[in-house]
Design an enzyme around this catalytic site. Structure first.
Site, mmCIF file in Angstrom:
data_model
loop_
_atom_site.group_PDB
_atom_site.id
_atom_site.type_symbol
_atom_site.label_atom_id
_atom_site.label_comp_id
_atom_site.label_asym_id
_atom_site.label_seq_id
_atom_site.Cartn_x
_atom_site.Cartn_y
_atom_site.Cartn_z
ATOM 1 C CE LYS A 179 -3.284 -2.532 2.870
ATOM 2 N NZ LYS A 179 -3.933 -2.607 4.173
ATOM 3 C CG ASP A 215 -7.140 -4.583 7.566
ATOM 4 O OD1 ASP A 215 -6.700 -5.728 7.359
ATOM 5 O OD2 ASP A 215 -7.182 -3.712 6.670
#
Length: 476
Positions: A179, A215
Site C-alpha cells: 500500500k 484489519d
C-alpha cells in the site's frame, strides 16, 4: 455486464452505421473484463489450492497465499470489561480510538468509542521505521492529551494491516510492506517491539501493548459483536484481504489439534506465482509494472481501490487510441497517471441517467464529452468494477466452501463481516459481489454484515479477551 449495443439503439443518430460500428468495437474491447461462471470457478479452485499449500509446513514457503496464523483462538464472551486503546494503521490515514467495554444484560457487553484520525505524511511512510513509529507515538500522545488520559496505563490493541508472521498475539514480524509504505528497517522486525520502543523514546506516557491483529481479524471480531455467527472477516478498500476461523488441526505452522484459530490469508498476493496469468489483461500488466511493488500483490491489484481508478483510466486511453472515445483525443490530465481517481468510478456509476455527474467529472479532466462518450465511460467503469467484484467473490467462495468441507457439514450457516471503502461506497459492488458468492456456494447460507465501527473496535475487543485470559492465568 450491460451491453452498450442494446442500450443505445433507441437513441442512434443519423449516421447509424458508423455509430453502430463504434458501439460494437467498444463492446468487444470491454468484453475482456467479463468472466464466465466456469472461469470464476477456476479462480476459486486455484485460490483453494494455494490456501492449502499455505497451511502446510512443507509447501508454506513457496505458496503465494501465506495463510498466516494470528494466534486469535477465542472470541469475546461478553464478560470482558474496561477501557482500551486501539490503533488502526492500514493506509495513509491512521486512527487512534478509545474503546469503553461495559456490561450489558441483553448482549453480554456494550461498546462505546471515541476516535481521532491522523494523516501520515509521505516522509514517515517512506523514511525509516523509527520515523514512522515515532510519528505514531506522537499521535497517541496527542490523543491522550485530548482525552486527559496521560495518567492511565491502558491496554492497547494494534490493528496493523500488512503481512505479518505472528509468533504470539503480541509479537509479529513484518514480512513486507504494501500500500505504498516503504519505511526502511521495519521488514523482518517485530512490529510491536518497534511501537514499544517509540513509546519509550517519547517517555511522556505508558502503554501496555497486549495484541496486534490484521484489519480483517479486527473486522471479524467487531462484527462478531453484532452476530455470533461471524467467522470470516474481509476488507475491500485500498487493498483486499480476508481471514477466517480454521480448524487447528489444519494449521500446521502452530502446535495443537483442538479448536480453531483465525488465519489471515494474505490473499492479495494470490497470483504472484503465475496463478492468474491467463486472467490478467494488458491494463493489469501496466498497473503492476508502474507500481511500487512490481510482481507482488497481483490479485489485490485486480480488485483494490488503490488501483481501480487507474485501471479505468488505462481503458479509456485504449478507447481513445482506437478512435472510439472523445473523438480520438485525450486531455493532458487523462494522460496523467493517477488523475482518474477511484472515487470517480463510484460517482460515475451513481449517475442517475442524466449524465450530469459523468459530464462534470470529465469536464474537470479537461474533456467536453458527448452523450455517447459519457455512456461509454460509464460502461468502462462498470466493466472494471464488476470484474473486481466477481474476482473478489470467487476468492471468498473458495474460503467458505473450504470451511464447510472442513466441518463436514451438509450446509454451512455463516456470517461474513466486511469493511473497506470500495465495499461501503461503491453503489453496486456489494450486490454484484454477494450475488456471485451465493452462486458459487450452493450448500452455504451466508449473511453479510458491514462493519460500522471499523477495525478499531475489534482490536480493542481482542485486547479485552487477551487481558481476561492473562488475568485467569495469574489467578490461582
Amino acid at each position: 455486464m450491460p451491453c452498450l449495443t442494446s442500450a443505445r439503439r433507441q437513441r442512434i443518430p443519423s449516421d447509424f452505421e458508423s455509430v453502430l460500428e463504434k458501439i460494437l468495437m467498444v463492446d468487444q474491447i470491454l468484453s475482456e473484463f467479463v468472466l464466465s461462471k466456469e472461469e470464476l470457478e477456476e479462480v476459486m479452485r486455484r485460490m483453494r489450492r494455494e490456501m492449502e499449500r499455505g497451511l502446510r509446513v512443507e509447501t508454506h514457503d513457496e505458496a503465494s497465499v501465506k495463510m498466516l496464523p494470528t494466534y486469535v483462538r477465542s472470541t469475546p464472551e461478553g464478560s470482558e470489561v474496561g477501557d482500551f486503546l486501539a490503533l488502526d494503521l492500514g493506509g495513509t490515514n491512521f486512527r487512534v480510538m478509545l474503546v469503553k467495554v461495559g456490561e450489558d444484560e441483553e448482549r453480554g457487553w456494550k461498546v462505546e468509542t471515541k476516535h481521532h484520525m491522523y494523516s501520515i505524511p509521505e516522509d514517515a511512510m517512506t523514511g525509516t521505521a523509527e520515523m514512522l513509529f515515532d510519528y505514531i507515538a506522537g499521535c497517541i500522545s496527542d490523543f491522550l492529551d485530548k482525552h486527559n488520559l496521560k495518567h492511565k496505563k491502558l491496554p492497547l490493541g494494534f490493528t496493523f494491516s500488512f503481512p505479518v508472521r505472528h509468533e504470539d498475539l503480541d509479537k509479529g514480524i513484518l514480512l513486507n510492506w504494501t500500500k505504498g509504505f516503504k519505511a526502511s528497517g521495519a521488514e523482518g522486525n517485530n512490529v510491536v517491539g518497534l511501537l514499544r520502543d517509540a513509546i519509550k523514546r517519547r517517555g511522556d506516557f505508558e502503554m501496555d501493548v497486549v495484541a496486534m491483529v490484521n484489519d480483517t481479524v479486527a473486522t471479524m471480531i467487531s462484527c462478531y459483536y453484532e452476530d455470533r455467527s461471524c467467522e470470516v472477516g474481509m476488507i475491500v478498500g485500498t487493498g483486499c484481504n480476508a481471514c477466517y476461523m480454521e480448524e487447528m488441526r489444519k494449521v500446521e505452522l502452530v502446535e495443537g489439534e483442538e479448536g480453531r484459530m483465525c488465519v489471515n490469508t494474505e490473499w492479495g498476493a494470490f497470483g504472484d506465482h503465475s496463478e492468474l496469468e491467463d486472467f490478467r489483461l494488458e491494463y493489469d500488466r501496466v498497473i503492476d509494472e508502474t507500481s511500487l511493488n512490481p510482481g507482488h500483490q497481483l490479485y489485490e491489484k485486480l480488485i483494490g481501490g488503490k488501483y481501480m481508478g487507474e485501471l479505468v483510466r488505462l481503458v479509456l486511453l485504449k478507447l481513445v487510441n482506437e478512435d472510439l472515445l472523445f473523438n480520438g483525443e485525450a486531455s493532458d490530465l487523462l494522460k496523467t497517471r493517477g488523475a482518474f481517481e477511484t472515487r470517480f468510478v463510484s460517482q460515475i456509476e451513481s449517475d442517475t441517467g442524466d449524465r450530469k455527474q459523468i459530464y462534470n467529472i470529465l469536464s474537470c479532466l479537461g474533456i467536453l464529452p458527448s452523450e455517447l462518450d459519457c455512456d461509454i465511460v460509464r460502461l468502462a467503469c462498470e466493466s472494471v468494477s464488476t470484474r473486481a467484484a466477481h474476482l473478489c467473490g470467487a476468492g471468498l467462495a473458495g474460503v467458505i466452501n473450504l470451511m464447510r468441507e472442513r466441518r463436514c457439514q451438509e450446509e454451512l450457516k455463516i456470517t461474513v463481516g466486511v469493511d473497506g471503502s470500495v465495499y461501503k461506497l461503491h453503489p453496486h459492488f456489494k450486490e454484484r459481489f454477494h450475488k456471485l458468492v451465493w452462486e458459487l456456494t450452493p450448500h452455504c447460507e451466508i449473511t453479510f454484515i458491514q462493519s460500522e465501527e471499523g477495525s478499531g473496535r475489534g482490536a480493542a475487543l481482542i485486547s479485552a479477551v487477551a487481558c481476561k485470559m492473562a488475568a485467569c492465568m495469574l489467578t490461582p
